[in-house]
Design a protein around this motif. Sequence first.
Motif, PDB file in Angstrom:
ATOM      1  N   UNK A 102       0.830  -1.207   0.000  1.00  0.00           N
ATOM      2  CA  UNK A 102       0.000   0.000   0.000  1.00  0.00           C
ATOM      3  C   UNK A 102       0.863   1.255   0.000  1.00  0.00           C
ATOM      4  N   UNK A 103       1.954   1.223   0.753  1.00  0.00           N
ATOM      5  CA  UNK A 103       2.860   2.377   0.809  1.00  0.00           C
ATOM      6  C   UNK A 103       3.470   2.658  -0.554  1.00  0.00           C
ATOM      7  N   UNK A 104       3.993   1.617  -1.194  1.00  0.00           N
ATOM      8  CA  UNK A 104       4.631   1.784  -2.499  1.00  0.00           C
ATOM      9  C   UNK A 104       3.610   2.221  -3.549  1.00  0.00           C
ATOM     10  N   UNK A 105       2.437   1.585  -3.554  1.00  0.00           N
ATOM     11  CA  UNK A 105       1.405   1.938  -4.535  1.00  0.00           C
ATOM     12  C   UNK A 105       0.970   3.400  -4.371  1.00  0.00           C
ATOM     13  N   UNK A 106       0.783   3.813  -3.113  1.00  0.00           N
ATOM     14  CA  UNK A 106       0.346   5.183  -2.853  1.00  0.00           C
ATOM     15  C   UNK A 106       1.397   6.195  -3.284  1.00  0.00           C
ATOM     16  N   UNK A 107       2.656   5.874  -2.999  1.00  0.00           N
ATOM     17  CA  UNK A 107       3.733   6.810  -3.311  1.00  0.00           C
ATOM     18  C   UNK A 107       4.025   6.876  -4.803  1.00  0.00           C
ATOM     19  N   UNK A 108       3.930   5.763  -5.495  1.00  0.00           N
ATOM     20  CA  UNK A 108       4.366   5.690  -6.891  1.00  0.00           C
ATOM     21  C   UNK A 108       3.221   5.919  -7.882  1.00  0.00           C
ATOM     22  N   UNK A 109       2.067   5.303  -7.617  1.00  0.00           N
ATOM     23  CA  UNK A 109       1.012   5.275  -8.623  1.00  0.00           C
ATOM     24  C   UNK A 109      -0.132   6.255  -8.369  1.00  0.00           C
ATOM     25  N   UNK A 110      -0.312   6.720  -7.145  1.00  0.00           N
ATOM     26  CA  UNK A 110      -1.423   7.632  -6.843  1.00  0.00           C
ATOM     27  C   UNK A 110      -0.921   9.069  -6.916  1.00  0.00           C
ATOM     28  N   UNK A 111      -1.527   9.841  -7.819  1.00  0.00           N
ATOM     29  CA  UNK A 111      -1.107  11.225  -8.005  1.00  0.00           C
ATOM     30  C   UNK A 111      -1.645  12.092  -6.868  1.00  0.00           C
ATOM     31  N   UNK A 112      -0.791  12.921  -6.259  1.00  0.00           N
ATOM     32  CA  UNK A 112      -1.240  13.748  -5.130  1.00  0.00           C
ATOM     33  C   UNK A 112      -2.239  14.816  -5.564  1.00  0.00           C
ATOM     34  N   UNK A 113      -3.165  15.137  -4.665  1.00  0.00           N
ATOM     35  CA  UNK A 113      -4.157  16.176  -4.909  1.00  0.00           C
ATOM     36  C   UNK A 113      -3.984  17.295  -3.887  1.00  0.00           C
ATOM     37  N   UNK A 138       1.195  21.486   0.719  1.00  0.00           N
ATOM     38  CA  UNK A 138       1.325  20.026   0.789  1.00  0.00           C
ATOM     39  C   UNK A 138       0.031  19.392   0.310  1.00  0.00           C
ATOM     40  N   UNK A 139       0.111  18.229  -0.310  1.00  0.00           N
ATOM     41  CA  UNK A 139      -1.114  17.547  -0.776  1.00  0.00           C
ATOM     42  C   UNK A 139      -1.939  17.056   0.405  1.00  0.00           C
ATOM     43  N   UNK A 140      -3.257  17.051   0.238  1.00  0.00           N
ATOM     44  CA  UNK A 140      -4.130  16.515   1.279  1.00  0.00           C
ATOM     45  C   UNK A 140      -4.492  15.059   1.002  1.00  0.00           C
ATOM     46  N   UNK A 141      -4.204  14.605  -0.231  1.00  0.00           N
ATOM     47  CA  UNK A 141      -4.488  13.236  -0.616  1.00  0.00           C
ATOM     48  C   UNK A 141      -3.422  12.796  -1.621  1.00  0.00           C
ATOM     49  N   UNK A 142      -2.987  11.535  -1.566  1.00  0.00           N
ATOM     50  CA  UNK A 142      -3.448  10.463  -0.661  1.00  0.00           C
ATOM     51  C   UNK A 142      -2.792  10.556   0.715  1.00  0.00           C
ATOM     52  N   UNK A 143      -3.441   9.960   1.697  1.00  0.00           N
ATOM     53  CA  UNK A 143      -2.913   9.891   3.057  1.00  0.00           C
ATOM     54  C   UNK A 143      -2.095   8.604   3.181  1.00  0.00           C
ATOM     55  N   UNK A 144      -0.777   8.727   3.057  1.00  0.00           N
ATOM     56  CA  UNK A 144       0.092   7.550   3.011  1.00  0.00           C
ATOM     57  C   UNK A 144       0.013   6.763   4.319  1.00  0.00           C
ATOM     58  N   UNK A 145       0.067   7.453   5.441  1.00  0.00           N
ATOM     59  CA  UNK A 145       0.036   6.770   6.735  1.00  0.00           C
ATOM     60  C   UNK A 145      -1.277   6.026   6.947  1.00  0.00           C
ATOM     61  N   UNK A 146      -2.372   6.682   6.614  1.00  0.00           N
ATOM     62  CA  UNK A 146      -3.684   6.056   6.800  1.00  0.00           C
ATOM     63  C   UNK A 146      -3.836   4.836   5.904  1.00  0.00           C
ATOM     64  N   UNK A 147      -3.421   4.960   4.637  1.00  0.00           N
ATOM     65  CA  UNK A 147      -3.524   3.835   3.718  1.00  0.00           C
ATOM     66  C   UNK A 147      -2.661   2.665   4.163  1.00  0.00           C
ATOM     67  N   UNK A 148      -1.451   2.966   4.658  1.00  0.00           N
ATOM     68  CA  UNK A 148      -0.556   1.895   5.114  1.00  0.00           C
ATOM     69  C   UNK A 148      -1.121   1.204   6.350  1.00  0.00           C
ATOM     70  N   UNK A 149      -1.730   1.988   7.253  1.00  0.00           N
ATOM     71  CA  UNK A 149      -2.317   1.403   8.463  1.00  0.00           C
ATOM     72  C   UNK A 149      -3.506   0.520   8.122  1.00  0.00           C
ATOM     73  N   UNK A 150      -4.355   0.983   7.210  1.00  0.00           N
ATOM     74  CA  UNK A 150      -5.501   0.172   6.796  1.00  0.00           C
ATOM     75  C   UNK A 150      -5.027  -1.124   6.154  1.00  0.00           C
ATOM     76  N   UNK A 151      -3.993  -1.015   5.308  1.00  0.00           N
ATOM     77  CA  UNK A 151      -3.449  -2.212   4.659  1.00  0.00           C
ATOM     78  C   UNK A 151      -2.840  -3.163   5.684  1.00  0.00           C
ATOM     79  N   UNK A 152      -2.206  -2.622   6.722  1.00  0.00           N
ATOM     80  CA  UNK A 152      -1.631  -3.454   7.778  1.00  0.00           C
ATOM     81  C   UNK A 152      -2.716  -4.263   8.490  1.00  0.00           C
TER      82      UNK A 152
END
Length: 231
Positions: free
Chosen positions: A32-43, A165-179
């Motif tokens: 989730x961390x890698x996908x969010x950082x690499x593939x999800x464009x910040x908003x 700073x971007x408000x989305x995606x929330x890397x920490x939240x996504x990583x925690x949910x994936x965990x």
Amino acid sequence: MNEKIGIADIIEMMIRRWWIWAICAVTFSIGAFVYTQVFVEPLYKTNGTLYVNAQRTQDINISQGEMSSSQALVKTYQEILNQRTFLSQISEDLDGRYSTGQLRGMISYNAVNETQIMEIKVVGKDPQDVYEICHSVLIHAPDELIRVISAGSVKILDDGQVPTAPFSPNVKQNSLIALILGIAVGAGIILLLELFDTRIKSREDIVKKLPEPLLGEIPEFIKVEEAGAQK
């Protein structure tokens, strides 16, 4: 396969095969961390506010009826500002970089806590463009609303700012949910492995599976090598 499984049995299963849910949790979290950082464009997001008054004057002594009329006007104003005529002005201010359809998807309007204040929120991929769109809306909105409604008044309360700073995606939240999801998936895998594992691994399994009494047990012999063998 055991007929009945209690809470203690499930806990014992999870502890005995802890490495399965641990691997799943780490894999899901890193993925989730890698996908969010690499593939999800910040908003980026910014917002400004307008004060809506049903009367043309900005008299602070407003009756309850006038306030209700102003709150009702907010919804009408939202529809007016979503029309192609108004959005074309915003598109021109940004040199046509965004179409009216794109702008409609980027801009949203909301009444703040059922008051006479209308919030303009803009979300986009470029922080400078997000600010310029919000600023353009705030500049043109009062004249456009007064032109269409021919009554009431609109005043800018707060301009937008360039987001830092971007408000989305929330890397920490996504990583925690994936965990958490990884732990749940790992636990499910362990439970399935245990439920479909019909092997007999201990005398307790024999007692549980067979109605006949246990008559004896073959002991396990361990061969011990002589430590002081002669050379």
